[in-house]
Design a protein around this motif. Structure first.
Motif, PDB file in Angstrom:
ATOM      1  N   VAL A   1      50.365  43.889  38.293  1.00 32.75           N
ATOM      2  CA  VAL A   1      49.085  43.552  38.920  1.00 32.75           C
ATOM      3  C   VAL A   1      49.311  42.551  40.048  1.00 32.75           C
ATOM      4  O   VAL A   1      48.708  42.655  41.124  1.00 32.75           O
ATOM      5  N   LEU A   2      50.182  41.566  39.817  1.00 34.79           N
ATOM      6  CA  LEU A   2      50.496  40.594  40.863  1.00 34.79           C
ATOM      7  C   LEU A   2      51.129  41.276  42.074  1.00 34.79           C
ATOM      8  O   LEU A   2      50.830  40.921  43.225  1.00 34.79           O
ATOM      9  N   VAL A   3      52.017  42.244  41.827  1.00 29.88           N
ATOM     10  CA  VAL A   3      52.618  43.010  42.919  1.00 29.88           C
ATOM     11  C   VAL A   3      51.523  43.739  43.697  1.00 29.88           C
ATOM     12  O   VAL A   3      51.518  43.749  44.933  1.00 29.88           O
ATOM     13  N   HIS A   4      50.593  44.340  42.963  1.00 25.54           N
ATOM     14  CA  HIS A   4      49.507  45.091  43.589  1.00 25.54           C
ATOM     15  C   HIS A   4      48.665  44.199  44.503  1.00 25.54           C
ATOM     16  O   HIS A   4      48.411  44.544  45.670  1.00 25.54           O
ATOM     17  N   GLU A   5      48.237  43.060  43.979  1.00 25.22           N
ATOM     18  CA  GLU A   5      47.407  42.153  44.775  1.00 25.22           C
ATOM     19  C   GLU A   5      48.190  41.565  45.950  1.00 25.22           C
ATOM     20  O   GLU A   5      47.617  41.293  47.006  1.00 25.22           O
ATOM     21  N   SER A   6      49.497  41.398  45.774  1.00 26.90           N
ATOM     22  CA  SER A   6      50.335  40.915  46.875  1.00 26.90           C
ATOM     23  C   SER A   6      50.322  41.891  48.044  1.00 26.90           C
ATOM     24  O   SER A   6      50.410  41.483  49.214  1.00 26.90           O
ATOM     25  N   GLY A   7      50.198  43.180  47.732  1.00 20.53           N
ATOM     26  CA  GLY A   7      50.108  44.175  48.792  1.00 20.53           C
ATOM     27  C   GLY A   7      48.859  43.995  49.637  1.00 20.53           C
ATOM     28  O   GLY A   7      48.903  44.074  50.870  1.00 20.53           O
TER      29      GLY A   7
ATOM     30  N   LEU B   1      47.149  41.187  49.932  1.00 18.43           N
ATOM     31  CA  LEU B   1      47.269  39.901  50.634  1.00 18.43           C
ATOM     32  C   LEU B   1      48.232  39.988  51.815  1.00 18.43           C
ATOM     33  O   LEU B   1      48.015  39.336  52.848  1.00 18.43           O
ATOM     34  N   PHE B   2      49.279  40.775  51.668  1.00 16.61           N
ATOM     35  CA  PHE B   2      50.249  40.926  52.764  1.00 16.61           C
ATOM     36  C   PHE B   2      49.563  41.465  54.023  1.00 16.61           C
ATOM     37  O   PHE B   2      49.748  40.936  55.128  1.00 16.61           O
ATOM     38  N   PHE B   3      48.776  42.518  53.866  1.00 16.74           N
ATOM     39  CA  PHE B   3      48.137  43.116  55.032  1.00 16.74           C
ATOM     40  C   PHE B   3      46.985  42.254  55.548  1.00 16.74           C
ATOM     41  O   PHE B   3      46.720  42.239  56.760  1.00 16.74           O
ATOM     42  N   LEU B   4      46.303  41.542  54.648  1.00 14.36           N
ATOM     43  CA  LEU B   4      45.286  40.602  55.115  1.00 14.36           C
ATOM     44  C   LEU B   4      45.922  39.522  55.995  1.00 14.36           C
ATOM     45  O   LEU B   4      45.392  39.167  57.050  1.00 14.36           O
ATOM     46  N   HIS B   5      47.054  39.011  55.544  1.00 16.37           N
ATOM     47  CA  HIS B   5      47.786  38.016  56.338  1.00 16.37           C
ATOM     48  C   HIS B   5      48.291  38.625  57.646  1.00 16.37           C
ATOM     49  O   HIS B   5      48.230  37.987  58.708  1.00 16.37           O
ATOM     50  N   ARG B   6      48.763  39.859  57.551  1.00 13.83           N
ATOM     51  CA  ARG B   6      49.290  40.551  58.746  1.00 13.83           C
ATOM     52  C   ARG B   6      48.209  40.701  59.807  1.00 13.83           C
ATOM     53  O   ARG B   6      48.497  40.617  61.011  1.00 13.83           O
TER      54      ARG B   6
ATOM     55  N   ASN C   1      53.064  48.705  44.823  1.00 14.72           N
ATOM     56  CA  ASN C   1      53.412  49.163  43.476  1.00 14.72           C
ATOM     57  C   ASN C   1      54.440  50.286  43.524  1.00 14.72           C
ATOM     58  O   ASN C   1      55.391  50.308  42.729  1.00 14.72           O
ATOM     59  N   LEU C   2      54.259  51.226  44.449  1.00 14.29           N
ATOM     60  CA  LEU C   2      55.214  52.329  44.569  1.00 14.29           C
ATOM     61  C   LEU C   2      56.583  51.820  45.005  1.00 14.29           C
ATOM     62  O   LEU C   2      57.612  52.272  44.490  1.00 14.29           O
ATOM     63  N   ALA C   3      56.592  50.857  45.938  1.00 15.08           N
ATOM     64  CA  ALA C   3      57.863  50.281  46.379  1.00 15.08           C
ATOM     65  C   ALA C   3      58.551  49.546  45.236  1.00 15.08           C
ATOM     66  O   ALA C   3      59.775  49.664  45.039  1.00 15.08           O
ATOM     67  N   ALA C   4      57.769  48.791  44.455  1.00 15.83           N
ATOM     68  CA  ALA C   4      58.339  48.068  43.309  1.00 15.83           C
ATOM     69  C   ALA C   4      58.879  49.037  42.268  1.00 15.83           C
ATOM     70  O   ALA C   4      59.922  48.777  41.644  1.00 15.83           O
ATOM     71  N   ALA C   5      58.183  50.170  42.078  1.00 20.53           N
ATOM     72  CA  ALA C   5      58.645  51.166  41.112  1.00 20.53           C
ATOM     73  C   ALA C   5      59.988  51.763  41.547  1.00 20.53           C
ATOM     74  O   ALA C   5      60.905  51.911  40.726  1.00 20.53           O
TER      75      ALA C   5
END
Length: 204
Positions: A39-45, A47-52, A93-97
């Motif tokens: 879930v943390l990985v998912h939300e990081s995704g 946040l990454f694009f929001l920051h971008r 999530n897909l990248a982490a998988a």
């Protein structure tokens, strides 16, 4: 309760905090902890694009059934950028998988396959075209390009119920077979209730 990380305020509900404490105490298999990390990985995704795109949020609200990122710049973004933010969690999530499967294949991390499964499950579930899920939000954005918001909401509602009702049935069958796994059933019922509450204009 609230935690400040620089300019970011993280609000955690007490039921979620209690559930996390119980997981840390009783989850000897670490499966729930791996799901939480996914879930943390998912939300990081997200946040990454929001920051971008220069729109890092000021607050994140975490409850037992939902994570809300307070994003006041959402109406100002273009559709392609909003799609990137919406689907960023699934992409992470897909990248982490994939990375976890590679790590498991070379024997770097013992729980790598379990972590890969958690990320894949979260990616697939969030890809469903149902309201409140990333897939549903992305579908709504695309529908709004061709229809009025009211018509787009109606189409999304029909598709959401067409997806969530079978998920409820599958979740109920899973609960009967496992005698303990109620996550799919509970999640599906929660999403259906959320749709009904929102369409009636009630606060959630």
């Amino acid at each position: 309760m609230s935690v400040k990380l620089g300019s970011l305020r993280i609000e955690i509900s007490y039921p979620l905090a209690a559930a996390m404490a119980l997981v840390l105490i009783y989850d000897k298999s670490m499966s729930a902890a791996l799901c939480f990390l996914a879930v943390l990985v998912h939300e990081s995704g997200h946040l990454f694009f929001l920051h971008r795109f220069g729109a890092f949020p000021r607050a994140i609200r975490l409850t037992l059934f939902d994570i809300a990122i307070v994003d006041r710049k959402k109406p100002l973004r273009s559709v392609p950028r909003e799609l990137a933010v919406t689907l960023g969690g699934i992409g992470f999530n897909l990248a982490a998988a994939v990375l976890s499967i590679i790590a498991g294949a070379v024997g770097v991390i013992s729980c790598a396959y379990s972590f890969a499964a958690a990320n894949l499950s979260l990616a697939v579930f969030n890809s469903l075209p149902a309201d409140s899920l990333d897939g549903g939000q992305a579908l709504f954005l695309l529908l709004c390009q061709r229809f009025s918001p009211d018509r787009a909401f109606l189409i999304l509602d029909i598709i959401s119920f067409s997806v969530l009702i079978p998920c409820c049935v599958a979740g109920f069958m899973l609960l009967l077979r496992s005698c303990y796994n109620f996550s799919l059933l509970l999640s599906s019922l929660y999403l259906i209730a959320l749709i009904l509450i929102r369409r009636k204009g009630l606060p959630v």
